[in-house]
Design a protein around this motif. Structure first.
Motif, PDB file in Angstrom:
ATOM      1  N   ALA A  87      44.019  48.751  48.756  1.00 41.55           N
ATOM      2  CA  ALA A  87      43.057  47.732  49.191  1.00 41.55           C
ATOM      3  C   ALA A  87      43.382  47.238  50.603  1.00 41.55           C
ATOM      4  O   ALA A  87      44.463  47.488  51.131  1.00 41.55           O
ATOM      5  CB  ALA A  87      43.086  46.557  48.217  1.00 41.55           C
ATOM      6  N   PHE A 102      40.313  50.963  50.796  1.00 40.12           N
ATOM      7  CA  PHE A 102      39.167  50.385  50.078  1.00 40.12           C
ATOM      8  C   PHE A 102      38.950  48.961  50.591  1.00 40.12           C
ATOM      9  O   PHE A 102      39.935  48.225  50.788  1.00 40.12           O
ATOM     10  CB  PHE A 102      39.424  50.351  48.563  1.00 40.12           C
ATOM     11  N   ALA A 104      38.639  45.785  49.812  1.00 41.07           N
ATOM     12  CA  ALA A 104      38.901  45.045  48.569  1.00 41.07           C
ATOM     13  C   ALA A 104      40.082  44.127  48.786  1.00 41.07           C
ATOM     14  O   ALA A 104      40.892  44.349  49.684  1.00 41.07           O
ATOM     15  CB  ALA A 104      39.241  46.031  47.450  1.00 41.07           C
ATOM     16  N   CYS A 154      36.726  44.775  44.460  1.00 34.68           N
ATOM     17  CA  CYS A 154      36.156  45.708  45.444  1.00 34.68           C
ATOM     18  C   CYS A 154      34.847  45.178  46.010  1.00 34.68           C
ATOM     19  O   CYS A 154      33.962  44.759  45.252  1.00 34.68           O
ATOM     20  CB  CYS A 154      35.893  47.063  44.796  1.00 34.68           C
TER      21      CYS A 154
END
Lengths: 204, 263
Positions: A87, A102, A104, A154
């Protein structure tokens, strides 16, 4: 050959045993360059987000992983904390930058609501996206073993391959972005369903 | 919220039949051990019968015959063949014991007597290995005055702590899970001790595994209905009866309790 990233945290033996059991050759990689020799990478993880990132940085894994995963598109599967560090940032104890693969952040599951206890330990039925490669051939709502207090929130719902509900929170159970996969649950501890997830990843 | 868990508890002692190896045993009130068979084969059967986790308890230390080599051999073999969360306890006194067991395939380590002697072991282990792998095992029974007290060293040494006080303290020090066993009920097949258990479950925010006394399927459903325990562990019940974890699970499910049904 599957490379398991050894950055000094996490139960590598379980992951290694699970991969050996399904017939894969495993290379435990404690040095970044060892990852050049493998076809696929597993990033395991148990512990705290800041420690995990610190160890990955200190051992020189971050540039190597970025190169192999983002440029060479080597398939990678992050497990538990190994998924969470993909993340943008972690909010465990302090704000820590993650690998940033990601969009997130990783935040605490609020205990107390609807009888939620943390760490959330045990088996959860997950709902998966029907197109998902990791869950190819699965029955509906399979269950997997989770142990975690933090979850990955996310921003891009399309990258969430599976989730479960913990109180009012929709907890990310699996993610994917092209060649990058992650599971919050432990496939290596989820008996035959876990084995099938590993096999699906290995088939990719 | 995670489902309720069903956990076979495999107690181990050095085998009298095969010297140098560990045997699965059952006990009654922590005494009268009976040798049942090979622990790893039995654990493998339990996995096939869809149990949620496995707990191994090495009793040899409390009987003065412990050996790290023997228990490590059991876990290594179990971890190679069984893909379930594995907790190991018995004779854990040092942080090095945690490392040894975790590095050889345990996911969680349970501590009992050593934590009572030195509660700092709980916080040190939680800091070094994470709370999620620190299970504090609490054995208790009624003393001569009829009050519940915590006992250590395999039930032989009385402490002044009530199970509830010790549970709270263990949690505050960083235990990720508690395994509470009523010695008076161990191996009796008369059902779980529910009074103290429920007081503990009500007051504790980490998961609680309760054990000691399951002899019939209804004891599991009683345990889940009358307490907020997250999991029930049983040894004797799964060793000696024509009751597999699969059947027990169906009983629990049919009683309306959320539990994994794996088909």
């Amino acid at each position: 050959m599957i490379g398991v990233v050894d950055y000094g945290m996490g139960n590598l033996l379980s992951v290694q045993n699970a991969l050996s059991y399904v017939g894969e050759d495993v290379l435990i990689c404690s040095k970044p360059n060892q990852l050049n020799e493998v076809d696929k990478i597993i990033l395991p993880g148990v512990g705290a987000f800041p420690d995990c990132m610190k160890n990955l940085h200190n051992r020189g894994f971050v540039p190597k992983l970025n190169q192999l995963v983002l440029e060479s598109k080597v398939p990678i599967l992050g497990i538990c904390l190994g998924m969470q560090v993909m993340a943008t940032e972690g909010l465990e104890m302090e704000v820590t930058a993650g690998l940033g693969w990601f969009d997130a952040n990783v935040r605490l599951i609020e205990p107390g609501v609807d009888g939620v206890k943390i760490p959330n330990v045990g088996w959860e039925n997950v709902q998966f996206n029907e197109e998902s490669l990791l869950f190819d051939g699965f029955i509906k709502d399979p269950d997997f073993y989770f142990v975690h207090s933090y979850y990955m929130d996310c921003k891009n719902e399309g990258q969430v391959e599976a989730f479960y509900h913990c109180g009012k929170i929709k907890v990310t159970a699996a993610i994917r972005r092209e060649n990058i996969f992650g599971t919050q649950f432990h496939p290596e501890k989820s008996s035959d369903f876990g084995r099938s997830v590993l096999l699906n990843f290995l088939d990719f | 919220m995670a489902k309720k868990r069903l956990i076979p508890k495999l107690q181990l002692l050095p085998s009298k039949l095969i010297p140098g190896s560990m045997s699965l045993v059952t006990t009654q009130n922590f005494k009268n051990s009976i040798e049942v068979g090979d622990p790893v084969s039995q654990a493998k059967i339990y996995e096939a019968q869809a149990v949620d986790e496995l707990v191994f308890v090495d009793l040899s230390y409390s009987r003065g015959v412990g050996s790290k080599e023997a228990i490590v051999n059991v876990i290594r073999k179990a971890a190679e063949e069984i893909f379930l969360p594995i907790t190991i306890g018995g004779g854990v006194r040092l942080l090095q014991d945690f490392s040894l067991l975790l590095n050889n395939g345990a996911d969680k380590v349970s501590i009992n007597s050593a934590a009572l002697e030195d509660p700092k072991l709980i916080s040190d282990a939680a800091r070094q290995f994470g709370s999620q792998c620190v299970v504090v095992s609490i054995d208790y029974k009624k003393d001569e005055n009829g009050s519940f007290r915590v006992y250590s060293e395999g039930g032989s040494k009385k402490s002044n702590l009530t199970p509830l006080d010790w549970a709270l303290k263990a949690q505050n020090l960083g235990a990720g899970e508690l395994l509470v066993t009523c010695i008076d009920h161990d191996g009796t097949k008369q059902g779980l001790e529910l009074e103290m258990t429920e007081r503990i479950c009500q007051s504790i925010s980490v998961p609680v595994i309760i054990s000691g006394g399951c002899g019939r399927a209804i004891h599991f459903t009683d345990g889940f209905r009358q307490t907020k325990a997250e999991a029930i562990a049983a040894g004797t019940f799964f060793c000696f009866q024509d009751q597999s974890p699969m059947q027990t699970r169906s009983h629990i499910k049919n009683a309306g309790i959320p539990i994994r049904i794996h088909t």
